[in-house]
Design a protein around this motif. Structure first.
Motif, PDB file in Angstrom:
ATOM      1  N   PRO A 105       0.812  -1.226   0.000  1.00  0.00           N
ATOM      2  CA  PRO A 105       0.000   0.000   0.000  1.00  0.00           C
ATOM      3  C   PRO A 105       0.844   1.275   0.000  1.00  0.00           C
ATOM      4  O   PRO A 105       0.443   2.284  -0.576  1.00  0.00           O
ATOM      5  N   ALA A 106       2.012   1.243   0.643  1.00  0.00           N
ATOM      6  CA  ALA A 106       2.872   2.427   0.687  1.00  0.00           C
ATOM      7  C   ALA A 106       3.420   2.767  -0.700  1.00  0.00           C
ATOM      8  O   ALA A 106       3.619   3.937  -1.034  1.00  0.00           O
ATOM      9  N   ILE A 107       3.644   1.743  -1.514  1.00  0.00           N
ATOM     10  CA  ILE A 107       4.154   1.947  -2.871  1.00  0.00           C
ATOM     11  C   ILE A 107       3.023   2.221  -3.849  1.00  0.00           C
ATOM     12  O   ILE A 107       3.153   3.025  -4.771  1.00  0.00           O
ATOM     13  N   GLY A 108       1.893   1.557  -3.640  1.00  0.00           N
ATOM     14  CA  GLY A 108       0.776   1.714  -4.568  1.00  0.00           C
ATOM     15  C   GLY A 108       1.132   1.207  -5.959  1.00  0.00           C
ATOM     16  O   GLY A 108       1.730   0.149  -6.105  1.00  0.00           O
ATOM     17  N   THR A 109       0.820   2.000  -6.969  1.00  0.00           N
ATOM     18  CA  THR A 109       1.093   1.601  -8.349  1.00  0.00           C
ATOM     19  C   THR A 109       2.434   2.133  -8.854  1.00  0.00           C
ATOM     20  O   THR A 109       2.788   1.914 -10.014  1.00  0.00           O
ATOM     21  N   ARG A 110       3.157   2.805  -8.018  1.00  0.00           N
ATOM     22  CA  ARG A 110       4.428   3.387  -8.436  1.00  0.00           C
ATOM     23  C   ARG A 110       5.369   2.309  -8.974  1.00  0.00           C
ATOM     24  O   ARG A 110       5.579   1.280  -8.345  1.00  0.00           O
TER      25      ARG A 110
END
Length: 214
Positions: A105-110
């Protein structure tokens, strides 16, 4: 075609074909139909199909070191580890929880998401921070894993050492650090002491006052 696939998964002389069970039959069915199986190949460590690696069994160590039932964890789902981590199941499951509820979740789609974790340390019979006279590290019991870098699918690297105080990577790294409190009993990072400037230390030791996170 579906009926034929089901028949293939179910048929066979029991003396020649062991009972696959529900999970094994579904895996065979998925392969027969040309679909990707729900669990990665080799998964199923510690009763979780997303934990990939091998059972290592008991690990004997000097003094109080050692692991009663160890595994060599190589991947969590589609996230590879840079080296096989020799740890116990409690720690392997905690790492999966952290990835699912904190790191991803901290990275997401990055960058397409997380593809790899750099493991800086796992089982080792040593004292805390390698200091003479210190207490035995949780690494010596197979209850700890250190992560120093997160690699994304597009090849981008997020280093704990280089990214902690940056605008680009700092917020995500701090979210990851905070999310580890709970799944792990001890969480140490760059602001805890001079020994953890370049990595996250996660272990599953439990403390009376709850998780110890610094």
């Amino acid at each position: 075609m579906l009926c034929a696939a089901l028949a293939l998964a179910a048929c066979g002389n029991r003396a020649e074909r062991p009972d696959l069970g529900e999970t094994g039959a579904m895996s065979l069915l998925n392969r027969t139909l040309g679909r990707e199986a729900a669990a990665p190949e080799g998964g199923g460590l510690c009763g979780d199909p997303m934990l990939v690696g091998e059972v290592a069994g008991p690990v004997d160590g000097r003094g109080a070191c050692g692991i009663d039932s160890a595994v060599r964890l190589r991947a969590v789902g589609d996230v590879q580890l840079s080296q096989a981590a020799l740890i116990d199941c409690t720690t392997a499951k905690a790492l999966k929880t952290w990835l699912d509820t904190g790191a991803k979740p901290a990275i997401g789609t990055r960058g397409g998401g997380i593809s790899r974790l750099r493991v800086a340390a796992h089982y080792a019979c040593r004292t805390r921070n390698h200091q003479k006279g210190a207490k035995l590290s949780e690494h010596g019991r197979g209850r700890a894993i250190d992560i120093s870098l997160i690699r994304l699918v597009d090849g981008t690297s997020i280093s704990v050492l280089e990214g902690w105080n940056t605008k680009r990577d700092g917020p995500a790294l701090r979210k990851m650090h905070a999310a580890a409190c709970g799944p792990f009993g001890t969480v140490l990072g760059p602001e805890s002491d001079r020994f953890h400037k370049d990595h996250f230390h996660f272990d599953t030791a439990r403390h009376r006052g709850g998780s110890y996170c610094r």
